[in-house]
Scaffold this motif. Sequence first.
Motif, PDB file in Angstrom:
ATOM      1  N   MET A 298      49.434  40.464  39.912  1.00 26.64           N
ATOM      2  CA  MET A 298      48.505  40.548  38.974  1.00 26.64           C
ATOM      3  C   MET A 298      47.422  41.171  39.345  1.00 26.64           C
ATOM      4  O   MET A 298      47.070  41.451  40.465  1.00 26.64           O
ATOM      5  CB  MET A 298      48.157  39.021  38.499  1.00 26.64           C
ATOM      6  CG  MET A 298      49.062  38.150  38.024  1.00 26.64           C
ATOM      7  SD  MET A 298      49.916  38.625  36.416  1.00 26.64           S
ATOM      8  CE  MET A 298      51.310  39.600  36.791  1.00 26.64           C
ATOM      9  N   PRO A 299      46.441  41.747  38.290  1.00 27.82           N
ATOM     10  CA  PRO A 299      45.367  42.417  38.633  1.00 27.82           C
ATOM     11  C   PRO A 299      43.994  41.561  38.897  1.00 27.82           C
ATOM     12  O   PRO A 299      42.885  41.985  39.291  1.00 27.82           O
ATOM     13  CB  PRO A 299      44.855  43.217  37.316  1.00 27.82           C
ATOM     14  CG  PRO A 299      45.706  42.479  36.330  1.00 27.82           C
ATOM     15  CD  PRO A 299      47.053  41.961  36.744  1.00 27.82           C
ATOM     16  N   ILE A 300      44.428  40.170  38.787  1.00 29.23           N
ATOM     17  CA  ILE A 300      43.500  39.218  38.911  1.00 29.23           C
ATOM     18  C   ILE A 300      44.023  38.231  39.979  1.00 29.23           C
ATOM     19  O   ILE A 300      45.182  38.084  40.250  1.00 29.23           O
ATOM     20  CB  ILE A 300      42.979  38.464  37.655  1.00 29.23           C
ATOM     21  CG1 ILE A 300      44.359  37.910  36.807  1.00 29.23           C
ATOM     22  CG2 ILE A 300      42.480  39.363  36.977  1.00 29.23           C
ATOM     23  CD1 ILE A 300      44.225  37.224  35.777  1.00 29.23           C
ATOM     24  N   GLU A 301      43.147  37.324  40.594  1.00 29.47           N
ATOM     25  CA  GLU A 301      43.581  36.342  41.509  1.00 29.47           C
ATOM     26  C   GLU A 301      42.624  35.115  40.930  1.00 29.47           C
ATOM     27  O   GLU A 301      41.730  35.256  40.802  1.00 29.47           O
ATOM     28  CB  GLU A 301      43.138  36.827  42.905  1.00 29.47           C
ATOM     29  CG  GLU A 301      43.279  35.662  43.925  1.00 29.47           C
ATOM     30  CD  GLU A 301      44.729  35.680  44.739  1.00 29.47           C
ATOM     31  OE1 GLU A 301      44.983  34.824  45.446  1.00 29.47           O
ATOM     32  OE2 GLU A 301      45.325  36.811  44.519  1.00 29.47           O
ATOM     33  N   GLY A 302      43.435  33.928  41.031  1.00 31.22           N
ATOM     34  CA  GLY A 302      42.830  32.688  40.492  1.00 31.22           C
ATOM     35  C   GLY A 302      43.848  31.798  39.847  1.00 31.22           C
ATOM     36  O   GLY A 302      45.249  31.940  40.041  1.00 31.22           O
ATOM     37  N   HIS A 303      43.407  30.924  39.125  1.00 34.21           N
ATOM     38  CA  HIS A 303      44.280  29.888  38.165  1.00 34.21           C
ATOM     39  C   HIS A 303      43.732  29.365  36.898  1.00 34.21           C
ATOM     40  O   HIS A 303      42.197  29.272  36.983  1.00 34.21           O
ATOM     41  CB  HIS A 303      45.014  29.082  39.377  1.00 34.21           C
ATOM     42  CG  HIS A 303      43.768  27.715  39.609  1.00 34.21           C
ATOM     43  ND1 HIS A 303      42.998  27.845  40.688  1.00 34.21           N
ATOM     44  CD2 HIS A 303      43.742  26.384  38.923  1.00 34.21           C
ATOM     45  CE1 HIS A 303      42.297  26.646  40.442  1.00 34.21           C
ATOM     46  NE2 HIS A 303      42.897  25.660  39.637  1.00 34.21           N
ATOM     47  N   PRO A 323      38.359  42.402  38.723  1.00 29.88           N
ATOM     48  CA  PRO A 323      37.561  43.622  38.603  1.00 29.88           C
ATOM     49  C   PRO A 323      36.321  43.478  37.818  1.00 29.88           C
ATOM     50  O   PRO A 323      35.951  44.459  37.109  1.00 29.88           O
ATOM     51  CB  PRO A 323      38.500  44.480  38.159  1.00 29.88           C
ATOM     52  CG  PRO A 323      39.502  43.903  37.285  1.00 29.88           C
ATOM     53  CD  PRO A 323      39.737  42.550  38.016  1.00 29.88           C
ATOM     54  N   TRP A 324      35.771  42.277  37.743  1.00 31.74           N
ATOM     55  CA  TRP A 324      34.438  42.229  37.170  1.00 31.74           C
ATOM     56  C   TRP A 324      33.562  41.010  37.738  1.00 31.74           C
ATOM     57  O   TRP A 324      34.079  40.325  38.669  1.00 31.74           O
ATOM     58  CB  TRP A 324      34.508  41.872  35.464  1.00 31.74           C
ATOM     59  CG  TRP A 324      35.241  40.344  35.269  1.00 31.74           C
ATOM     60  CD1 TRP A 324      34.700  39.298  35.119  1.00 31.74           C
ATOM     61  CD2 TRP A 324      36.713  40.154  35.145  1.00 31.74           C
ATOM     62  NE1 TRP A 324      35.713  38.165  35.054  1.00 31.74           N
ATOM     63  CE2 TRP A 324      36.889  38.930  34.771  1.00 31.74           C
ATOM     64  CE3 TRP A 324      37.915  41.020  35.180  1.00 31.74           C
ATOM     65  CZ2 TRP A 324      38.023  38.359  34.550  1.00 31.74           C
ATOM     66  CZ3 TRP A 324      39.085  40.480  34.973  1.00 31.74           C
ATOM     67  CH2 TRP A 324      39.243  39.106  34.626  1.00 31.74           C
ATOM     68  N   GLU A 325      32.332  41.001  37.667  1.00 28.64           N
ATOM     69  CA  GLU A 325      31.532  39.938  38.068  1.00 28.64           C
ATOM     70  C   GLU A 325      31.667  38.680  37.491  1.00 28.64           C
ATOM     71  O   GLU A 325      31.655  38.586  36.481  1.00 28.64           O
ATOM     72  CB  GLU A 325      30.113  40.661  37.864  1.00 28.64           C
ATOM     73  CG  GLU A 325      29.672  41.999  38.868  1.00 28.64           C
ATOM     74  CD  GLU A 325      29.738  41.778  40.449  1.00 28.64           C
ATOM     75  OE1 GLU A 325      29.482  40.723  40.774  1.00 28.64           O
ATOM     76  OE2 GLU A 325      30.176  42.472  40.934  1.00 28.64           O
ATOM     77  N   THR A 326      31.398  37.574  38.770  1.00 27.83           N
ATOM     78  CA  THR A 326      31.779  36.385  38.000  1.00 27.83           C
ATOM     79  C   THR A 326      30.413  35.479  38.771  1.00 27.83           C
ATOM     80  O   THR A 326      30.165  36.036  39.779  1.00 27.83           O
ATOM     81  CB  THR A 326      32.910  35.653  38.329  1.00 27.83           C
ATOM     82  OG1 THR A 326      33.435  35.659  39.648  1.00 27.83           O
ATOM     83  CG2 THR A 326      34.084  36.339  37.499  1.00 27.83           C
TER      84      THR A 326
END
Length: 416
Positions: A298-303, A323-326
């Motif tokens: 995926m282009p993201i990591e987490g759940h 690829p963005w600020e959190t």
Amino acid sequence: MDRANRKRIALIGTGHRGTSMWGINVVKGYSDFVEIVALCDINRLRAERARSFLGIDAPIYADAQEMIAAIKPDTVIICTRDSNHDEMIVRALEAGVNVITEKPMTTTAEKVRRILEAEKRTGKRVDVTFNYRYAPTVRKIKELLTSGVIGDVTSIDFHWFLDNKHGADYFRRWHAIEENSGSLFVHKSTHHFDLMNWYLDDDPEDVSAFASLRKYGKAGPFRGERCKTCPHASYCDYYMDISQDPWLEALYEDPSREDGYVRDACVFREEIDIPDTMSAMIRYRKGVQVTYSVNTYMPIEGHFIAFDGTKGRIQMRQFERQPWETPEHDEILLVRNFGGAETIKVPHEPGGHFGGDPKLQDMLFKPDTPDPLNQRAGSRAGAMSVLCGIAALQSAKTGQLVSVSKLLDPAQAIAA
């Protein structure tokens, strides 16, 4: 605590996880409570590098049984390949030594039964390092569920996203071979299945699953042996220059001369036999129904996780890398059936897994650490999470619904 009464710890397996979390972090943070008195690894050079990183003068052994007999530690910490956890655990238990083992506890139903029998027979203890239980947002969700604010949980929607860095890394390593890891349904999903078992305080009963290899291995556009020697390096999205990582260079590149194990193996190599795209339906004994998935490119990591209950709903999206600020906190959305919605912000804490790693180590190493949420996980928790993964892989292979409880009964166990 009197340092003279410290618990004596021996570390088996000095790769990345063993040397970092269970080596360096223990020496730096818990030397008032425990002392690492020996290291064991079949690769002598890797163990020597690890000992240097730890800054200790403990002896090094190639054979775990020999080490245990000579050193007589109070506890061993096992960070070897998943497939030989059972051998290390049983040897230690039979020698009268307690065990802390990295997850998954083991990889097959037969090995699960062997560990449970040895623990019962010897009277010693096995702890399984489910650090996600200790992450602050996870703790808060457990507290909310326990409070009954959404009533009885009836279903869970749970999806885990591994990005093109973390997810791909499993396919560079020994994990990419089912015989070593039991597949990511066992190695990685054991975390996720354990969380659900713990959240619900219940056991999974039946599992139906699908799994396929869609991105890595034979599904890839080309293949090589390893990144360092690959002719496709200039245009492969997954190229990794191990020389740019001094940590991996020290623990794996030079030591590969001794055992041939390289840390930058091609993610598209033919021998890969585990799926990279997985989903499952799980039914619990008390009737809760779960929809679960894990994807590794995926282009993201987490759940994302959501709990539906008789009085409302809890949901949370945790961001680990994207690829963005959190913000430096997670947000839990609590929605009551007839009472509106509430957003609960949970700040991240220092340490790995948003603060979960040090909390786990506090529980294991600091005497009399309270455990009101039953976060400390023993062999049964390790068994039930592994068996859920084993059942999922069997279901994906056979197309059949698999009973988790029957995997514990040798007379009824379904052949892999």
